[in-house]
Design a protein around this motif. Structure first.
Motif, PDB file in Angstrom:
ATOM      1  N   ARG A  48     -41.140 -55.226  59.244  1.00 24.33           N
ATOM      2  CA  ARG A  48     -41.752 -55.164  57.910  1.00 24.33           C
ATOM      3  C   ARG A  48     -42.234 -56.543  57.476  1.00 24.33           C
ATOM      4  O   ARG A  48     -43.308 -56.666  56.876  1.00 24.33           O
ATOM      5  N   SER A  77     -47.036 -47.050  60.727  1.00 24.69           N
ATOM      6  CA  SER A  77     -47.148 -46.112  59.605  1.00 24.69           C
ATOM      7  C   SER A  77     -45.798 -45.887  58.937  1.00 24.69           C
ATOM      8  O   SER A  77     -45.695 -45.835  57.704  1.00 24.69           O
ATOM      9  N   HIS A  78     -44.765 -45.744  59.748  1.00 26.07           N
ATOM     10  CA  HIS A  78     -43.411 -45.534  59.213  1.00 26.07           C
ATOM     11  C   HIS A  78     -43.004 -46.724  58.338  1.00 26.07           C
ATOM     12  O   HIS A  78     -42.516 -46.544  57.213  1.00 26.07           O
ATOM     13  N   ARG A  81     -44.949 -46.943  55.067  1.00 23.08           N
ATOM     14  CA  ARG A  81     -44.465 -45.958  54.089  1.00 23.08           C
ATOM     15  C   ARG A  81     -43.305 -46.565  53.284  1.00 23.08           C
ATOM     16  O   ARG A  81     -43.251 -46.459  52.055  1.00 23.08           O
ATOM     17  N   LYS A  84     -44.631 -49.270  50.994  1.00 21.13           N
ATOM     18  CA  LYS A  84     -45.337 -48.656  49.861  1.00 21.13           C
ATOM     19  C   LYS A  84     -44.329 -48.148  48.837  1.00 21.13           C
ATOM     20  O   LYS A  84     -44.500 -48.343  47.626  1.00 21.13           O
ATOM     21  N   GLN A  85     -43.261 -47.498  49.300  1.00 18.88           N
ATOM     22  CA  GLN A  85     -42.218 -47.000  48.389  1.00 18.88           C
ATOM     23  C   GLN A  85     -41.576 -48.138  47.605  1.00 18.88           C
ATOM     24  O   GLN A  85     -41.203 -47.969  46.451  1.00 18.88           O
ATOM     25  N   TYR A 100     -54.638 -51.202  54.025  1.00 17.44           N
ATOM     26  CA  TYR A 100     -53.453 -51.656  53.311  1.00 17.44           C
ATOM     27  C   TYR A 100     -53.610 -53.115  52.915  1.00 17.44           C
ATOM     28  O   TYR A 100     -54.247 -53.895  53.615  1.00 17.44           O
TER      29      TYR A 100
END
Length: 121
Positions: A48, A77-78, A81, A84-85, A100
């Protein structure tokens, strides 16, 4: 930990009421501290961090990030996500492509200060 590595402690117990009162007065509520801890957990994964660092420079699609990091688009993508959360990244659509970027300048500041901190360690 052995004795030489322990944090130093007071040799006698004494409470400083003025300090305690002041800190308690300014202490964030428990829910906000929990949210802060959860935010920092997101930074605890090197993938990340790499994604955020890519986006530090440029808005990118999943395929481009995957190419830079030599990872699968599914893995990227995982992680996106989760980012983003945590409101660390945002996206925009351009036709069938999703781009993004960092959510705001606060994310840029967090990363920048972190890099500055480790550079001076």
């Amino acid at each position: 930990m052995n004795k030489t590595q322990d944090a130093p402690m007071c040799e006698h117990k004494c409470i400083h009421p003025d300090f305690v009162s002041e800190v308690k007065h300014h202490m964030a509520d428990e829910s906000k501290l929990f949210e802060l801890a959860e935010l920092y957990k997101v930074f605890g994964d090197s993938t990340r961090i790499k994604i955020l660092y890519c986006l530090f420079e440029e808005e990118m699609c999943v395929c481009d990030i995957a190419e830079v990091l030599s990872m699968t688009t599914s893995a990227i993508s995982h992680q996106l996500r989760l980012l983003k959360q945590a409101k660390l990244v945002r996206f925009r659509r351009d036709g069938k492509t999703v781009y993004y970027s960092l959510d705001d300048d606060h994310v840029r500041t967090i990363i920048g200060i972190g890099m500055e901190h480790i550079a001076h360690s």
